[in-house]
Structure formats: C-alpha cells, structure tokens
Design an enzyme around this catalytic site. Structure first.
Site, PDB file in Angstrom:
ATOM      1  N   HIS A 118      -5.565 -25.080  45.596  1.00  0.00           N
ATOM      2  CA  HIS A 118      -4.979 -26.068  47.040  1.00  0.00           C
ATOM      3  C   HIS A 118      -6.074 -25.898  47.783  1.00  0.00           C
ATOM      4  O   HIS A 118      -7.274 -25.838  48.142  1.00  0.00           O
ATOM      5  CB  HIS A 118      -3.915 -24.911  47.228  1.00  0.00           C
ATOM      6  CG  HIS A 118      -4.512 -23.731  47.760  1.00  0.00           C
ATOM      7  ND1 HIS A 118      -4.729 -23.594  49.487  1.00  0.00           N
ATOM      8  CD2 HIS A 118      -3.931 -21.946  47.350  1.00  0.00           C
ATOM      9  CE1 HIS A 118      -4.758 -22.490  49.774  1.00  0.00           C
ATOM     10  NE2 HIS A 118      -4.316 -21.705  48.365  1.00  0.00           N
ATOM     11  N   CYS A 134      -5.928 -17.562  45.211  1.00  0.00           N
ATOM     12  CA  CYS A 134      -5.933 -18.644  44.530  1.00  0.00           C
ATOM     13  C   CYS A 134      -6.973 -19.019  44.856  1.00  0.00           C
ATOM     14  O   CYS A 134      -7.978 -18.424  44.635  1.00  0.00           O
ATOM     15  CB  CYS A 134      -4.645 -19.435  45.501  1.00  0.00           C
ATOM     16  SG  CYS A 134      -3.041 -19.485  45.060  1.00  0.00           S
TER      17      CYS A 134
END
Length: 158
Positions: A118, A134
C-alpha cells in the site's frame, strides 16, 4: 509470468514481466522484521498472490481505513491531526498466502492479517523497515505498479 519479488533484506520490490526489463522499487517492510504470526507486526515470508486490487482510479494520497476510502486526501495537516494513524494511501494490493501452515490458514494467514502492498506518505522513508507488517511504497510508484499488476499475480516475499 508476471511476478513480484519482495526482498526484506534489501527493502526492495521487483516487478518481473516476460520479455521486459525488471522494475525495482524501494519499499519499507515491518519494523518488527519477518514473521508470520497473527498480531506480530511482522512481514510474512513465502509465496503469496495478489488477492484483491483496491482503489483503482482514486486520487493520489487517498486515505483508506478498513480498505475503504475515507474521502480524505493525506496532507501534513491531516497527519498532524491524527498522529496515531498508520496511513494506508492511494491503492491497496491485498495479499493472500499460498503455503498452508506457513502463511495461509490459522494464526499465520496473511490475508486475515490484512497484509497489503500500500501507499505511504512521501515523508516516510523507504529502504528501512518501518511498517506494521505490510509493504509500504510511495504513491507514485504504487500507482505505476498497480496499473501493471493484475489480481492473481504471484508475490514472493523473502
């Protein structure tokens, strides 16, 4: 076959496509290092694939919470008003593990851990581990990657 290679050691993501030169992007993986356990704050290793692509057509810097756009665009002023947020910006490539017992199923399931590639604010450094598990990228790089990577793309995290 198109695939993504994520190097935790090098803090890089490489897009490989048949017949084309690889494209390498700087990233940031988990501050807590590699690991597969739920709630560890670690980046999971092994074979994954892009399960879902979220945010096509959204503005650069669009803010997501729970994979839904909030209607906000990231600015330093917004960041100062919400210092506790882990900023998920611009686009999301949601990953699912492909290896039962390692990164799929039970307490090691990457998808249930909400492991994404992301966007992150441009003010955040890349090339050093700082995420909560992440794979973070700057928005311009993520927009480029997102447009080149279909759902189902293989992702190897090492």
């Amino acid at each position: 076959m198109t695939r993504l290679l994520v190097s935790i050691a090098e803090q890089s993501l490489t897009l490989e496509r048949p017949g084309l030169a690889p494209i390498c992007y700087p990233i940031s993986t988990a501050l807590n290092g590699p690991g597969e356990q739920m709630d560890s704050g670690c980046t999971p290793r092994g074979a994954h694939r892009v399960r879902a692509r979220i945010g096509a057509g959204m503005a650069r810097g669009s803010v997501f919470i729970g994979r839904r756009p909030t209607g906000e665009i990231w600015t330093p002023t917004l960041a100062a008003a919400h210092p506790q947020r882990d900023w998920i910006l611009t686009r999301i490539l949601w990953l699912c593990g492909e290896e039962p017992g390692r990164n799929r199923g039970g307490r090691v399931d990457s998808m249930r851990r909400f492991i994404y590639i992301h966007g992150t604010p441009d003010t955040e450094p890349l090339g050093v581990p700082r995420s909560h598990g992440c794979i973070r990228m700057h928005s311009d790089d993520l927009i480029e990657l997102f447009d080149l990577v279909p759902a189902g793309t293989r992702v190897c995290i090492d």
